[in-house]
Design a protein around this motif. Structure first.
Motif, PDB file in Angstrom:
ATOM      1  N   GLN A 222       0.690  -1.196  -0.146  1.00  0.00           N
ATOM      2  CA  GLN A 222      -0.105   0.054  -0.029  1.00  0.00           C
ATOM      3  C   GLN A 222       0.914   1.171  -0.206  1.00  0.00           C
ATOM      4  OE1 GLN A 222      -3.395   0.649   0.467  1.00  0.00           O
ATOM      5  NE2 GLN A 222      -3.524  -1.272  -0.446  1.00  0.00           N
ATOM      6  N   GLU A 223       1.726   1.349   0.852  1.00  0.00           N
ATOM      7  CA  GLU A 223       2.639   2.372   0.893  1.00  0.00           C
ATOM      8  C   GLU A 223       3.547   2.598  -0.311  1.00  0.00           C
ATOM      9  OE1 GLU A 223       2.578   4.748   3.287  1.00  0.00           O
ATOM     10  OE2 GLU A 223       0.934   3.510   4.357  1.00  0.00           O
TER      11      GLU A 223
ATOM     12  N   LEU B  51       1.386   4.536  -2.645  1.00  0.00           N
ATOM     13  CA  LEU B  51       1.076   5.819  -2.387  1.00  0.00           C
ATOM     14  C   LEU B  51       2.577   6.642  -2.507  1.00  0.00           C
ATOM     15  CD1 LEU B  51      -0.567   5.626   1.148  1.00  0.00           C
ATOM     16  CD2 LEU B  51      -1.495   5.982  -1.056  1.00  0.00           C
TER      17      LEU B  51
ATOM     18  N   ARG C  78       5.750   6.499   5.969  1.00  0.00           N
ATOM     19  CA  ARG C  78       4.527   7.169   6.300  1.00  0.00           C
ATOM     20  C   ARG C  78       3.664   6.746   7.180  1.00  0.00           C
ATOM     21  NH1 ARG C  78      -0.526   8.111   5.611  1.00  0.00           N
ATOM     22  NH2 ARG C  78      -0.570   5.899   5.259  1.00  0.00           N
ATOM     23  N   ASN C  79       3.281   5.429   7.090  1.00  0.00           N
ATOM     24  CA  ASN C  79       2.389   4.784   7.874  1.00  0.00           C
ATOM     25  C   ASN C  79       2.861   4.887   9.491  1.00  0.00           C
ATOM     26  OD1 ASN C  79      -0.281   3.272   8.459  1.00  0.00           O
ATOM     27  ND2 ASN C  79       1.027   1.458   8.006  1.00  0.00           N
TER      28      ASN C  79
ATOM     29  N   GLU D 109       2.240   8.251  10.510  1.00  0.00           N
ATOM     30  CA  GLU D 109       0.697   8.325  11.016  1.00  0.00           C
ATOM     31  C   GLU D 109       0.403   7.725  12.309  1.00  0.00           C
ATOM     32  OE1 GLU D 109      -2.061   7.135   7.894  1.00  0.00           O
ATOM     33  OE2 GLU D 109      -3.867   7.129   9.160  1.00  0.00           O
TER      34      GLU D 109
ATOM     35  N   ARG E 270      -1.502  10.663   3.358  1.00  0.00           N
ATOM     36  CA  ARG E 270      -1.593   9.857   2.269  1.00  0.00           C
ATOM     37  C   ARG E 270      -1.740  10.385   0.649  1.00  0.00           C
ATOM     38  NH1 ARG E 270      -3.799   4.649   3.482  1.00  0.00           N
ATOM     39  NH2 ARG E 270      -4.579   4.166   1.215  1.00  0.00           N
ATOM     40  N   LYS E 271      -2.195  11.458   0.670  1.00  0.00           N
ATOM     41  CA  LYS E 271      -2.337  12.058  -0.598  1.00  0.00           C
ATOM     42  C   LYS E 271      -1.487  13.552  -0.683  1.00  0.00           C
ATOM     43  CE  LYS E 271      -6.452  10.599  -2.467  1.00  0.00           C
ATOM     44  NZ  LYS E 271      -7.934  10.846  -2.733  1.00  0.00           N
TER      45      LYS E 271
END
Ligand SMILES: Cc1cc2nc3c(=O)[nH]c(=O)nc-3n(C[C@H](O)[C@H](O)[C@H](O)COP(=O)(O)OP(=O)(O)OC[C@H]3O[C@@H](n4cnc5c(N)ncnc54)[C@H](O)[C@@H]3O)c2cc1C
Length: 520
Positions: A82-83, A86, A375-376, A379, A399-400
């Motif tokens: 997922q990362e 992104l 990034r995760n 978060e 995320r964006k």
């Protein structure tokens, strides 16, 4: 980014910072971006340069981790895939799609890895890249003409991301500043400040460039110091039991002739069960890695002889042209900050998932994880920090969030592409003086103007900052980096007004570090 401005911001701010982050590697920088982007008053301090630690020494892959799938760590693979998706969207100037070929030398390799990689593709869901597929022997050799043909039955091609780790770190630092954060390199946290109840309410820090000390108040302190996490936890609690196990990985850098073409090689299991990559990178090939437990953390780990021999031996097994020591352009080592479980037999078995914990006095520690998942990790860390500090909850929006330099469709044959949208301003600067168009060394692509750019805009201070992390000279061609050190010293001296004695000392210090990257 400008260091004097950041120092002034630090001096002028007499209130509590909302979130203070210790450590400017992937993890800390990700936290700074996230916290500043959510609107919190954010300060990040690193004792050396951004990404001087592990974050400039990776295999340069933005990947789900085929190996973790083999180990059954499906949740980590899903998170990382997922990362990966992104990051490709948020930093397209730095992250590329890279094809990997898994060569088959045993009849069952093709079907086995073919199925495994289909699962890998599926786990990426909507953020997936091109689909993997099985290749014939001829197609495999067409893609990688230097692959050892004897016994080869075919291969499987799959896709992952690839990036420039320290350039992404610099761009993350710039993003955090763009979002209102204050970041300082060469600022070491020496102590935690606690109130009468034993809760942390700030840090003492020392400017490593002039020895000046600061006392800084913060509502919450985040420990994102990677392999040094234990040292900050010991400042918090002198009875703290060591949590981090350092695992060293090394890479050898070879000329492109050893792996012409665009595809990388991925060997999922060498004869002692490790993974081996040979990946094209900035016109060279990086081959690695190893997984060696190391007792003490250090910012400049050195490759062990047995690690070098291991990589050379396996590269010879898979490549038609045997790489010799003299062919190695650079050897670099990095330490993984692994969080020790009680029962792991070897460091390669320790999960690469991240670990977040809060101490009784409110120190938030984030450790482990991967560059890919920074990034995760950030978060999770900032969500937790908000709660510890009692701040009003603002939702994560990274995320964006486009990373500084965001630019699509860059020309990767132009080495300046890593600057992304800063390329225009950089080219303007280069055109200011004829000298800035000169290369710093005939065997390196980098221009004198890039050195000036790094000094003025990217918080570079030393030769090492410029040759190891703003440009990647030391990682691509260590001898050339050593030869060009006096040229870079002179440019720094001109810019900052240093004398000859400073230049000589600075060159000496750089060479002391850089000689460990040269293989005799
Ligand atoms: C060989 C190898 C290959 C890898 N390959 C990949 C890969 O291909 N893809 C991937 O996703 N991941 C990869 N990783 C993992 C990834 O590189 C790490 O997970 C990540 O870089 C860790 O970042 P970090 O910020 O936690 O630590 P670091 O980058 O080490 O940052 C910690 C920072 O804290 C600072 N610090 C320490 N003490 C203090 C103090 N007292 N005051 C102020 N600052 C302090 C240090 O100066 C340092 O800059 C690899 C790792 C290794 C070792």
């Amino acid at each position: 980014m400008n260091r004097n401005t950041s120092i002034q911001e630090l001096r002028d701010y007499h209130d509590y910072w909302d979130i203070l982050i210790i450590g400017g590697g992937a993890t800390g920088l990700g936290c700074a971006v996230d916290a500043a982007n959510r609107g919190y008053k954010t300060l990040l301090l690193d004792m050396h340069d951004f990404a001087k630690g592990t974050s400039s020494r990776s295999t340069k892959l933005v990947h789900g981790g085929v190996r973790y799938l083999q180990q059954g760590d499906v949740s980590l693979v899903i998170e990382a895939l997922q990362e990966r998706g992104l990051l490709i969207q948020n930093a397209p100037h730095l992250v590329t799609h890279q094809s990997f070929i898994v060569p088959s030398y045993k009849w069952w390799n093709g079907p086995f890895y073919g199925v495994g990689l289909k699962v890998y593709d599926a786990l990426a869901g909507k953020l997936g890249l091109k689909k993997s597929k099985n290749l014939s022997k001829e197609k495999t050799l067409e893609k990688i003409p230097t692959l050892e043909p004897e016994g080869l039955s075919g291969g499987v091609i799959y896709y992952d991301g690839q990036f420039d780790d320290s350039r992404l770190a610099i761009n993350l630092a710039q993003t955090a500043v763009d979002q209102g954060g204050t970041l300082l390199n060469y600022m070491k946290v020496t102590e935690l400040i606690k109130n009468g109840m034993g809760y942390i309410e700030g840090v003492k820090a020392r400017d490593m460039l002039n020895g000046e000390d600061y006392e800084i108040n913060a509502r919450v302190v985040v420990n994102a110091t990677g392999i040094f996490s234990d040292s900050i936890m010991e400042m918090d609690d002198f009875e703290h039991q060591q949590m981090i196990q350092c695992a060293q990985g090394i890479h050898l850098v070879l000329d492109k002739e050893f792996l012409p073409g665009d595809s990388a090689i991925m060997v999922p299991q060498t004869d002692d069960g490790r993974v081996l990559f040979a990946v094209p990178w900035h016109g060279k090939v990086i081959v690695g890695t190893t997984d060696t437990p190391i007792k003490k953390p250090t910012l400049e780990p050195v490759a062990l002889e047995e690690e070098i021999e291991f990589i050379l031996k396996h590269a010879k097994e898979y490549l038609t042209k045997d790489p010799l020591r003299a062919d190695v352009k650079s050897v670099f080592a990095g330490l993984r900050p692994l969080v020790k479980p009680e029962d792991a037999k070897s460091t390669s078995e320790i999960s690469r998932s991240h670990h977040l914990q809060v101490s009784r006095s409110g120190l938030v520690t984030i450790a482990g994880g991967k560059w890919t998942t920074y990034r995760n990790m950030a978060e999770d860390t900032i969500d937790k920090s908000i709660a510890v500090a009692g701040l009003e909850f603002n939702k994560c929006k990274t995320r964006k969030l486009r990373i500084h330099g965001w630019l699509k469709n860059v020309d990767r044959d132009d080495h300046l592409h890593v600057y992304g949208s800063d390329m225009v301003a950089l080219k303007n600067l280069i055109s200011e003086k004829a000298e800035y168009e000169d290369k710093i060394h005939p065997d390196l692509p980098y221009l004198k103007g890039e050195v000036i750019w790094a000094l003025r805009n990217e918080l570079a201070v030393t030769i090492d900052d410029i040759l190891a992390r703003r440009t990647r000279a030391l990682f691509l061609n260590a001898k050339a980096a050593i030869e060009t050190a006096p040229v870079v010293a002179e440019l720094i001296a001109q810019e900052f007004g240093y004398d000859k004695a400073w230049q000589e000392q600075e060159v000496k210090e750089f060479i002391d570090t850089a000689k460990n990257y040269v293989l005799e």
